[in-house]
Design a protein around this motif. Structure first.
Motif, PDB file in Angstrom:
ATOM      1  N   LYS A 107      30.480 -22.325  19.210  1.00 22.41           N
ATOM      2  CA  LYS A 107      30.083 -21.669  17.961  1.00 22.41           C
ATOM      3  C   LYS A 107      31.374 -21.098  17.403  1.00 22.41           C
ATOM      4  O   LYS A 107      31.815 -20.006  17.767  1.00 22.41           O
ATOM      5  N   TRP A 136      36.029 -12.961  10.595  1.00 17.94           N
ATOM      6  CA  TRP A 136      35.809 -12.958  12.042  1.00 17.94           C
ATOM      7  C   TRP A 136      36.377 -14.224  12.696  1.00 17.94           C
ATOM      8  O   TRP A 136      36.293 -15.311  12.130  1.00 17.94           O
ATOM      9  N   HIS A 192      22.338  -6.242  23.174  1.00 13.17           N
ATOM     10  CA  HIS A 192      22.998  -5.191  22.403  1.00 13.17           C
ATOM     11  C   HIS A 192      22.894  -3.839  23.081  1.00 13.17           C
ATOM     12  O   HIS A 192      23.804  -3.019  22.999  1.00 13.17           O
ATOM     13  N   TRP A 196      21.141 -18.168  11.105  1.00 10.49           N
ATOM     14  CA  TRP A 196      21.614 -16.981  10.383  1.00 10.49           C
ATOM     15  C   TRP A 196      21.576 -17.247   8.873  1.00 10.49           C
ATOM     16  O   TRP A 196      22.232 -18.183   8.393  1.00 10.49           O
ATOM     17  N   HIS A 222      34.862  -2.302  21.615  1.00 10.58           N
ATOM     18  CA  HIS A 222      34.160  -3.433  20.998  1.00 10.58           C
ATOM     19  C   HIS A 222      33.309  -4.115  22.072  1.00 10.58           C
ATOM     20  O   HIS A 222      33.746  -5.032  22.744  1.00 10.58           O
ATOM     21  N   PHE A 223      32.098  -3.639  22.243  1.00 12.55           N
ATOM     22  CA  PHE A 223      31.143  -4.250  23.166  1.00 12.55           C
ATOM     23  C   PHE A 223      31.670  -4.329  24.588  1.00 12.55           C
ATOM     24  O   PHE A 223      31.402  -5.305  25.301  1.00 12.55           O
ATOM     25  N   TYR A 229      27.406 -10.655   7.860  1.00 15.22           N
ATOM     26  CA  TYR A 229      27.182 -12.087   8.067  1.00 15.22           C
ATOM     27  C   TYR A 229      25.982 -12.603   7.283  1.00 15.22           C
ATOM     28  O   TYR A 229      25.947 -13.750   6.882  1.00 15.22           O
ATOM     29  N   MET A 230      24.969 -11.750   7.136  1.00 19.93           N
ATOM     30  CA  MET A 230      23.680 -12.249   6.639  1.00 19.93           C
ATOM     31  C   MET A 230      22.794 -11.103   6.176  1.00 19.93           C
ATOM     32  O   MET A 230      23.070  -9.939   6.457  1.00 19.93           O
ATOM     33  N   ASN A 260      32.317  -0.498  17.925  1.00 18.73           N
ATOM     34  CA  ASN A 260      31.947  -1.686  17.155  1.00 18.73           C
ATOM     35  C   ASN A 260      30.432  -1.794  16.967  1.00 18.73           C
ATOM     36  O   ASN A 260      29.676  -1.678  17.932  1.00 18.73           O
ATOM     37  N   GLU A 261      30.031  -2.027  15.726  1.00 17.75           N
ATOM     38  CA  GLU A 261      28.623  -2.286  15.409  1.00 17.75           C
ATOM     39  C   GLU A 261      27.686  -1.377  16.193  1.00 17.75           C
ATOM     40  O   GLU A 261      26.744  -1.834  16.847  1.00 17.75           O
ATOM     41  N   SER A 304      31.762 -16.877  21.550  1.00 18.27           N
ATOM     42  CA  SER A 304      30.725 -16.210  20.764  1.00 18.27           C
ATOM     43  C   SER A 304      30.169 -15.038  21.562  1.00 18.27           C
ATOM     44  O   SER A 304      29.933 -15.143  22.770  1.00 18.27           O
ATOM     45  N   PHE A 305      29.949 -13.939  20.864  1.00 11.92           N
ATOM     46  CA  PHE A 305      29.368 -12.794  21.551  1.00 11.92           C
ATOM     47  C   PHE A 305      27.903 -13.069  21.915  1.00 11.92           C
ATOM     48  O   PHE A 305      27.488 -12.930  23.053  1.00 11.92           O
ATOM     49  N   GLY A 306      27.140 -13.490  20.918  1.00 10.52           N
ATOM     50  CA  GLY A 306      25.697 -13.593  21.105  1.00 10.52           C
ATOM     51  C   GLY A 306      25.284 -14.684  22.068  1.00 10.52           C
ATOM     52  O   GLY A 306      24.388 -14.497  22.887  1.00 10.52           O
ATOM     53  N   SER A 307      25.946 -15.825  21.989  1.00  5.67           N
ATOM     54  CA  SER A 307      25.504 -16.964  22.800  1.00  5.67           C
ATOM     55  C   SER A 307      26.449 -17.279  23.952  1.00  5.67           C
ATOM     56  O   SER A 307      26.099 -18.048  24.841  1.00  5.67           O
TER      57      SER A 307
HETATM   58  P1  P53 Z   1      28.397 -14.359  17.418  1.00  4.86           P
HETATM   59  C1  P53 Z   1      24.554 -10.038  15.151  1.00  4.86           C
HETATM   60  C2  P53 Z   1      24.519  -9.685  13.818  1.00  4.86           C
HETATM   61  C3  P53 Z   1      25.665  -9.279  13.189  1.00  4.86           C
HETATM   62  C4  P53 Z   1      26.852  -9.188  13.918  1.00  4.86           C
HETATM   63  O1  P53 Z   1      28.542 -13.122  16.423  1.00  4.86           O
HETATM   64  C5  P53 Z   1      26.892  -9.498  15.242  1.00  4.86           C
HETATM   65  C6  P53 Z   1      25.763  -9.941  15.870  1.00  4.86           C
HETATM   66  C7  P53 Z   1      25.872 -10.329  17.289  1.00  4.86           C
HETATM   67  O2  P53 Z   1      24.942 -11.227  17.738  1.00  4.86           O
HETATM   68  O3  P53 Z   1      28.002  -9.337  16.031  1.00  4.86           O
HETATM   69  C8  P53 Z   1      29.309  -9.416  15.543  1.00  4.86           C
HETATM   70  O4  P53 Z   1      29.669 -14.410  18.193  1.00  4.86           O
HETATM   71  C9  P53 Z   1      30.251  -8.879  16.618  1.00  4.86           C
HETATM   72  C10 P53 Z   1      31.207  -9.899  17.182  1.00  4.86           C
HETATM   73  C11 P53 Z   1      30.549 -11.254  17.190  1.00  4.86           C
HETATM   74  C12 P53 Z   1      30.269 -11.642  15.752  1.00  4.86           C
HETATM   75  O5  P53 Z   1      29.425 -10.702  15.125  1.00  4.86           O
HETATM   76  O6  P53 Z   1      27.199 -14.041  18.232  1.00  4.86           O
HETATM   77  O7  P53 Z   1      30.953  -7.730  16.214  1.00  4.86           O
HETATM   78  O8  P53 Z   1      31.659  -9.466  18.439  1.00  4.86           O
HETATM   79  O9  P53 Z   1      31.300 -12.237  17.829  1.00  4.86           O
HETATM   80  C13 P53 Z   1      29.648 -13.001  15.599  1.00  4.86           C
HETATM   81  O10 P53 Z   1      28.238 -15.553  16.548  1.00  4.86           O
END
Ligand code: P53
Length: 479
Positions: free
Chosen positions: A440, A425, A189, A351, A131-132, A314-315, A176-177, A432-435
């Motif tokens: 978050k 999640w 990524h 998002w 996972h990343f 997520y979106m 993962n992803e 947070s992964f992204g930020s």
């Molecule tokens: P954070 C983007 C779009 C969809 C899923 O993300 C994503 C991302 C990442 O930017 O990642 C997953 O923490 C991932 C997790 C991550 C989670 O979404 O950036 O599998 O590791 O924490 C939420 O808000």
């Protein structure tokens, strides 16, 4: 066919090792690629540093110290009623550099204790292999996953943990992803999926395709080995589904959406169908990309297909070719742009919030592969306010989750899609992964820690905790 959610439905929660465990350099753990990502912020990208640099703040080094708190956390998961819990194994705890002959016993023992505790509490572990994160040495020595030498290293890691936990874990996922790196646009990524930093822009997409292919081969080889170790294993892929809608009924918009979705389906097509799709072969030929896949590797891809589709949702996104609509240009999908969907609100991080998109994904992906679906991530990242009575009134999170569960129910009951489970999640707040932010938050359990790393790490139940407890208790009847 069913008219309600099945009794064996896996209600759960999900986290990942690097975003929760902390304990980044103890008991023999090697440096991982997640350990060199600094904290960013909302709209501020995280930096990837060359090794660990003094004076920089790396939020994953301690995270929520799940490594030392897992017992009390699992008590809370039990109280919540979780049937399963998804996390990942930190590869560099097992093989610190990835290249060792023998695994690190202390790392293996940690996951023994973790899985045993879950099982004692009646919670089934659902495990992602990568996972990343991966040993940082894989970047240093091999330049990441575009190098074929990394394939056997992953297979060795996978085989080792399959063997060790064969009686404790049934549900596995490989990468993962894996499709988040698609087209190589986002350097974070590309780093976390493949441990690569690509400076030459002209090589970017080709290298990302090569790394993806190598990971798909490694995944298929792991599936083959896993089935030898325990034929009852269920080994899935893990996809990020952000479906891209056409902005209008203009046929050009429709076609642009097909092309944009192809980018994400590419990985799943190989995972599930065991062969490289013709649209990819065409694209590689057009771009003159030399993607290295041997006959033997093609045979591995064919044999090692996955048992189920694990995915995050997520979106959704929206695409348009119309000149009059403003948006963010895509590189080469028919001059199309990613645009704002006028029917959809966005979160504080921009998002889009679209619960119907979850039903859309469940339907379209199931129709494409005819495999069981497992929603292994879904959730709402938000700024939470701790109140004086030590809780969080997170009605916005309850609203997001209940609307998504409602759509999942429709997919199961009205559309007949087989869904194994649902693991929101960050069931407990994590980095947070992204930020790289702590603030978050996704959890139903609050963790007292802020973006700068201050806090007691105390765990507190949010309002969403008792709400989710009811959802599980009533098997999704009461939302
Ligand atoms: P954070 C983007 C779009 C969809 C899923 O993300 C994503 C991302 C990442 O930017 O990642 C997953 O923490 C991932 C997790 C991550 C989670 O979404 O950036 O599998 O590791 O924490 C939420 O808000």
């Amino acid at each position: 066919m069913t008219n309600k959610i099945g009794d064996n439905f896996l209600w759960g929660g999900a986290i990942a090792a690097h975003q929760a465990e902390g304990a980044w350099n103890i008991e023999g753990k090697g440096l991982s690629i997640a350990d060199v990502m600094t904290a960013g912020g909302n709209g501020i990208p995280r930096k990837i540093t060359q090794g660990v640099i003094e004076g920089e703040y790396y939020p994953n080094h301690e995270a929520i110290d799940f490594y030392h708190h897992y017992k009390e956390d699992i008590e809370l998961f039990k109280e919540l009623g979780l049937k399963c819990f998804r996390t990942s194994i930190a590869w560099s705890r097992i093989f610190p550099k990835g290249v060792e002959e023998e695994p690190n016993e202390a790392g293996l023992l940690y996951y023994d204790r973790l899985f045993d505790t879950l099982i004692e509490h009646g919670i089934e572990p659902v495990i992602t292999l990568s996972h990343f994160e991966m040993p940082y040495y894989i970047y240093e020595k091999f330049g990441g996953f575009s190098n074929k030498e990394v394939i056997p290293l992953f297979v060795k890691f996978a085989t080792c943990v399959f063997e060790r936990y064969k009686d404790k874990v049934t549900y596995w996922m490989t990468f993962n992803e894996i499709n988040n790196q698609a087209d190589g646009q986002d350097p974070l990524h590309v780093w976390t999926n493949s441990a690569m930093i690509i400076e030459d822009e002209t090589k970017k997409e080709e290298l990302v395709f090569q790394a993806g292919i190598n990971e798909l081969i490694a995944s298929a080889a792991a599936v083959i080995e896993g089935k030898k170790i325990n034929p009852d294993f269920q080994i899935g892929c893990m996809m990020a589904y952000v479906p891209v809608y056409p902005y209008s009924c203009n046929p050009e918009d429709m076609m642009a959406s097909v092309k944009a979705n192809e980018r994400r389906f590419f990985y799943n097509d190989i995972h599930a169908r065991g062969k490289v799709p013709t649209y990819a072969l065409k694209y590689w030929a057009e771009k003159n990309y030399q993607i290295d896949i041997s006959k033997e590797e093609l045979a591995i891809l064919k044999e090692g297909t996955v048992d189920y589709i694990g995915f995050s949702y997520y979106m959704s996104g929206t695409i348009s070719t119309l000149e009059e609509i403003e948006g963010q240009a895509t590189e080469d999908i028919q001059q199309a742009k990613i645009v704002k969907n006028p029917y959809i609100e966005v979160s504080d991080w921009g998002w889009p919030i679209d619960e119907v998109g979850l039903r859309y994904v469940l339907n379209t992906v199931y129709q494409r592969y005819d495999l069981p679906m497992f929603i292994v991530e879904n959730g709402f990242g938000a700024y939470d306010q701790l109140t004086e009575d030590n809780t969080v009134h997170d009605d916005y999170r309850v609203e997001y989750l209940s609307k998504h569960i409602e759509q999942m129910k429709k997919a199961i009951v009205e559309d007949g899609v087989p869904v194994i489970g649902y693991t929101p999640w960050g069931v407990i707040d994590i980095v947070s992964f992204g930020s790289g932010e702590m603030e978050k938050r996704y959890g139903m359990i609050y963790v007292d820690k802020d973006n700068e790393g201050n806090g007691t790490l105390q765990r507190l139940k949010k309002d969403s905790f008792s709400w989710y407890q009811k959802v599980i208790e009533t098997n999704g009847e009461k939302l």
